[in-house]
Scaffold this motif. Structure first.
Motif, PDB file in Angstrom:
ATOM      1  N   LEU A 191       0.842  -1.189   0.000  1.00 45.21           N
ATOM      2  CA  LEU A 191       0.000   0.000   0.000  1.00 45.21           C
ATOM      3  C   LEU A 191       0.878   1.239   0.000  1.00 45.21           C
ATOM      4  O   LEU A 191       1.964   1.246   0.571  1.00 45.21           O
ATOM      5  N   GLY A 192       0.409   2.299  -0.644  1.00 44.88           N
ATOM      6  CA  GLY A 192       1.119   3.565  -0.582  1.00 44.88           C
ATOM      7  C   GLY A 192       2.400   3.597  -1.386  1.00 44.88           C
ATOM      8  O   GLY A 192       2.478   3.048  -2.490  1.00 44.88           O
ATOM      9  N   ASN A 193       3.421   4.221  -0.818  1.00 44.05           N
ATOM     10  CA  ASN A 193       4.669   4.487  -1.523  1.00 44.05           C
ATOM     11  C   ASN A 193       5.471   3.215  -1.785  1.00 44.05           C
ATOM     12  O   ASN A 193       5.863   2.517  -0.844  1.00 44.05           O
ATOM     13  N   LYS A 194       5.738   2.932  -3.052  1.00 44.67           N
ATOM     14  CA  LYS A 194       6.451   1.702  -3.415  1.00 44.67           C
ATOM     15  C   LYS A 194       7.922   1.734  -3.028  1.00 44.67           C
ATOM     16  O   LYS A 194       8.533   0.680  -2.819  1.00 44.67           O
ATOM     17  N   ILE A 195       8.491   2.934  -2.940  1.00 43.92           N
ATOM     18  CA  ILE A 195       9.923   3.049  -2.631  1.00 43.92           C
ATOM     19  C   ILE A 195      10.171   2.866  -1.140  1.00 43.92           C
ATOM     20  O   ILE A 195      10.917   1.976  -0.720  1.00 43.92           O
ATOM     21  N   THR A 196       9.523   3.706  -0.336  1.00 41.44           N
ATOM     22  CA  THR A 196       9.769   3.629   1.117  1.00 41.44           C
ATOM     23  C   THR A 196       9.232   2.334   1.715  1.00 41.44           C
ATOM     24  O   THR A 196       9.766   1.846   2.711  1.00 41.44           O
ATOM     25  N   ASN A 197       8.202   1.753   1.103  1.00 42.30           N
ATOM     26  CA  ASN A 197       7.643   0.500   1.617  1.00 42.30           C
ATOM     27  C   ASN A 197       8.263  -0.741   0.971  1.00 42.30           C
ATOM     28  O   ASN A 197       7.832  -1.860   1.208  1.00 42.30           O
ATOM     29  N   LYS A 198       9.270  -0.517   0.110  1.00 39.46           N
ATOM     30  CA  LYS A 198      10.131  -1.574  -0.422  1.00 39.46           C
ATOM     31  C   LYS A 198       9.374  -2.652  -1.205  1.00 39.46           C
ATOM     32  O   LYS A 198       9.552  -3.837  -0.997  1.00 39.46           O
ATOM     33  N   ALA A 199       8.530  -2.209  -2.140  1.00 38.48           N
ATOM     34  CA  ALA A 199       7.853  -3.154  -3.025  1.00 38.48           C
ATOM     35  C   ALA A 199       8.881  -3.849  -3.908  1.00 38.48           C
ATOM     36  O   ALA A 199       9.888  -3.261  -4.298  1.00 38.48           O
ATOM     37  N   ARG A 200       8.605  -5.102  -4.261  1.00 47.76           N
ATOM     38  CA  ARG A 200       9.551  -5.852  -5.082  1.00 47.76           C
ATOM     39  C   ARG A 200       8.863  -7.034  -5.766  1.00 47.76           C
ATOM     40  O   ARG A 200       7.719  -7.360  -5.462  1.00 47.76           O
ATOM     41  N   ILE A 201       9.579  -7.663  -6.682  1.00 48.82           N
ATOM     42  CA  ILE A 201       9.086  -8.845  -7.399  1.00 48.82           C
ATOM     43  C   ILE A 201       9.014 -10.028  -6.434  1.00 48.82           C
ATOM     44  O   ILE A 201       9.985 -10.298  -5.716  1.00 48.82           O
ATOM     45  N   PRO A 202       7.882 -10.764  -6.372  1.00 45.52           N
ATOM     46  CA  PRO A 202       7.816 -11.942  -5.503  1.00 45.52           C
ATOM     47  C   PRO A 202       8.730 -13.064  -6.009  1.00 45.52           C
ATOM     48  O   PRO A 202       8.974 -13.189  -7.209  1.00 45.52           O
ATOM     49  N   GLU A 203       9.195 -13.885  -5.091  1.00 46.57           N
ATOM     50  CA  GLU A 203      10.183 -14.919  -5.423  1.00 46.57           C
ATOM     51  C   GLU A 203       9.667 -15.946  -6.416  1.00 46.57           C
ATOM     52  O   GLU A 203      10.435 -16.502  -7.204  1.00 46.57           O
ATOM     53  N   TRP A 204       8.368 -16.235  -6.409  1.00 46.25           N
ATOM     54  CA  TRP A 204       7.861 -17.285  -7.299  1.00 46.25           C
ATOM     55  C   TRP A 204       8.087 -16.941  -8.769  1.00 46.25           C
ATOM     56  O   TRP A 204       8.200 -17.843  -9.609  1.00 46.25           O
ATOM     57  N   ILE A 205       8.161 -15.644  -9.094  1.00 43.80           N
ATOM     58  CA  ILE A 205       8.374 -15.253 -10.487  1.00 43.80           C
ATOM     59  C   ILE A 205       9.751 -15.713 -10.984  1.00 43.80           C
ATOM     60  O   ILE A 205       9.925 -16.015 -12.174  1.00 43.80           O
ATOM     61  N   PHE A 206      10.734 -15.821 -10.075  1.00 44.80           N
ATOM     62  CA  PHE A 206      12.078 -16.249 -10.463  1.00 44.80           C
ATOM     63  C   PHE A 206      12.187 -17.767 -10.635  1.00 44.80           C
ATOM     64  O   PHE A 206      13.250 -18.275 -10.979  1.00 44.80           O
ATOM     65  N   SER A 207      11.077 -18.480 -10.426  1.00 39.71           N
ATOM     66  CA  SER A 207      11.131 -19.951 -10.496  1.00 39.71           C
ATOM     67  C   SER A 207      11.046 -20.488 -11.916  1.00 39.71           C
ATOM     68  O   SER A 207      11.409 -21.644 -12.168  1.00 39.71           O
ATOM     69  N   LYS A 208      10.549 -19.688 -12.871  1.00 40.67           N
ATOM     70  CA  LYS A 208      10.416 -20.149 -14.253  1.00 40.67           C
ATOM     71  C   LYS A 208      10.844 -19.046 -15.219  1.00 40.67           C
ATOM     72  O   LYS A 208      10.525 -17.865 -15.003  1.00 40.67           O
ATOM     73  N   ARG A 209      11.506 -19.451 -16.278  1.00 43.13           N
ATOM     74  CA  ARG A 209      11.952 -18.492 -17.287  1.00 43.13           C
ATOM     75  C   ARG A 209      10.763 -17.741 -17.893  1.00 43.13           C
ATOM     76  O   ARG A 209      10.837 -16.521 -18.116  1.00 43.13           O
ATOM     77  N   GLU A 210       9.660 -18.453 -18.155  1.00 43.18           N
ATOM     78  CA  GLU A 210       8.494 -17.814 -18.762  1.00 43.18           C
ATOM     79  C   GLU A 210       7.929 -16.718 -17.869  1.00 43.18           C
ATOM     80  O   GLU A 210       7.495 -15.662 -18.356  1.00 43.18           O
ATOM     81  N   PHE A 211       7.930 -16.949 -16.552  1.00 43.01           N
ATOM     82  CA  PHE A 211       7.443 -15.927 -15.626  1.00 43.01           C
ATOM     83  C   PHE A 211       8.362 -14.704 -15.652  1.00 43.01           C
ATOM     84  O   PHE A 211       7.891 -13.556 -15.631  1.00 43.01           O
ATOM     85  N   MET A 212       9.662 -14.944 -15.686  1.00 46.30           N
ATOM     86  CA  MET A 212      10.627 -13.836 -15.670  1.00 46.30           C
ATOM     87  C   MET A 212      10.516 -12.990 -16.932  1.00 46.30           C
ATOM     88  O   MET A 212      10.584 -11.753 -16.874  1.00 46.30           O
ATOM     89  N   LEU A 213      10.343 -13.634 -18.082  1.00 45.06           N
ATOM     90  CA  LEU A 213      10.205 -12.887 -19.328  1.00 45.06           C
ATOM     91  C   LEU A 213       8.938 -12.039 -19.326  1.00 45.06           C
ATOM     92  O   LEU A 213       8.933 -10.890 -19.787  1.00 45.06           O
ATOM     93  N   ALA A 214       7.853 -12.611 -18.793  1.00 44.56           N
ATOM     94  CA  ALA A 214       6.592 -11.854 -18.710  1.00 44.56           C
ATOM     95  C   ALA A 214       6.734 -10.655 -17.777  1.00 44.56           C
ATOM     96  O   ALA A 214       6.234  -9.555 -18.062  1.00 44.56           O
ATOM     97  N   ALA A 215       7.439 -10.844 -16.651  1.00 47.10           N
ATOM     98  CA  ALA A 215       7.655  -9.733 -15.713  1.00 47.10           C
ATOM     99  C   ALA A 215       8.507  -8.644 -16.354  1.00 47.10           C
ATOM    100  O   ALA A 215       8.251  -7.447 -16.156  1.00 47.10           O
TER     101      ALA A 215
END
Length: 337
Positions: A191-215
């Motif tokens: 919620l709110g500010n993505k920088i100060t609240n440290k938003a990031r890519i969830p780990e499951w996206i790094f589990s498959k090449r297809e997910f990483m390319l889509a991201a």
């Protein structure tokens, strides 16, 4: 004082139509305040004060409303409370009304390329409040917004509504659902500010090449673009721009794990955020074409600029090809096969 992005449990001021906007603009204009000044003063986001309150999409918490009036409109306090406000709503009034928009059941999607792309798009152009996901972009990129609407509908079964902000070329696409927001928070968004609240890519996206390319496509179509590398030379670069070191580091990780050799630049070494930008580039010319082969784009601006580069060896400014961008229809992501 509440933290930004947190829901305020308080009575609410319900103004007669047009008067809430009138009050917000009067405070802003009479005191030479910017939207940021006003947001900082009451510890809310610019999105909240400018759009949700200023455009009357949401009511103002009673305690904050009284603070505003006492500080800036004390002479008109009796007039505002007696004539501008139609009623004071009780705490959690929306829950008492069982608001259909916010309690609407959603489909819960499985991990997929579409979900990976959407999460990255939100990290780029999205903003989460307690009940609403807002996507903000340029009006001439509206075909990308339509693409996002279709993606959200397929994944969650939700519909959107669009707003073209007056006096600008900005387009907002909004989705209302507390269940949607809860799901996105569980997947690394904040919620709110993505920088100060440290938003990031969830780990499951790094589990498959297809997910990483889509991201990568989602990040490219929101925070990225293709540009001339050197004036007078037929060379291009792809650049991802963000003020978040966490999103920048995620972008580099995605690129490296999918076979690219990115370079990075930052204006400082802050662990909270980069003062100017935390940029990531692809500069190898073979990798530029590889990117459009395996990642592609669903943003007409990026697609057309790359096609110009293929044909002419140079990339025009988007303002010069505005009408062409608007004519492109997006059904599925473009890839150069």
């Amino acid at each position: 004082m509440r933290k930004r992005g947190k829901y305020i449990i308080d009575k609410r001021m319900k103004f007669k139509r047009g008067y809430q906007r009138k009050m917000i603009l009067k405070i802003k204009n009479d005191n030479n305040l910017t939207w940021k000044n006003l947001a900082d003063e009451f510890d809310v986001s610019i999105q909240t004060v400018m759009n949700d309150w200023g455009r009357e999409f949401a009511t103002i918490p009673y305690s904050l409303g009284i603070r505003m009036i006492d500080k800036y409109l004390s002479k008109e306090k009796n007039l505002i409370l007696s004539y501008w406000i139609s009623e004071i709503l009780p705490k959690k009034w929306g829950q008492f009304l069982a608001g259909e928009l916010n309690k609407k059941k959603i489909k819960i999607p499985q991990e997929s390329e579409g979900l990976a792309e959407l999460i990255a798009v939100i990290l780029g152009d999205g903003h989460l409040e307690r009940k609403t996901l807002t996507m903000t972009g340029n009006f001439f990129e509206r075909e990308h917004h339509k693409y996002i609407e279709t993606l959200v509908n397929e994944l969650f079964g939700l519909s959107a509504y669009n707003i073209k902000l007056k006096g600008s070329n900005a387009l907002q696409t909004k989705f209302h659902s507390t269940e949607l927001i809860d799901f996105l928070i569980k997947n690394g968004l904040v919620l709110g500010n993505k920088i100060t609240n440290k938003a990031r890519i969830p780990e499951w996206i790094f589990s498959k090449r297809e997910f990483m390319l889509a991201a990568l496509r989602g990040l490219f179509d929101t925070d990225g673009g293709i540009y001339n590398k050197q004036k007078g030379y037929k060379r291009a670069l792809i650049e991802f721009q963000t003020h978040s070191p966490f999103i920048r580091d995620n972008t580099i990780k995605l690129l490296q794990r999918t076979g690219f050799t990115p370079s990075k630049s930052a204006s400082n070494n802050s662990s909270i955020g980069c003062t100017l930008a935390c940029n990531t580039r692809i500069q190898n010319q073979k990798e530029i074409h590889k990117f459009f082969n395996v990642v592609g784009s669903a943003n007409p601006k990026n697609i057309l600029r790359y096609k110009y580069f293929l044909k002419r060896g140079e990339i025009p400014l988007k303002d010069k090809i505005y009408k062409e961008i608007c004519r492109i229809k997006i059904i599925r992501p473009f890839k150069r096969l």
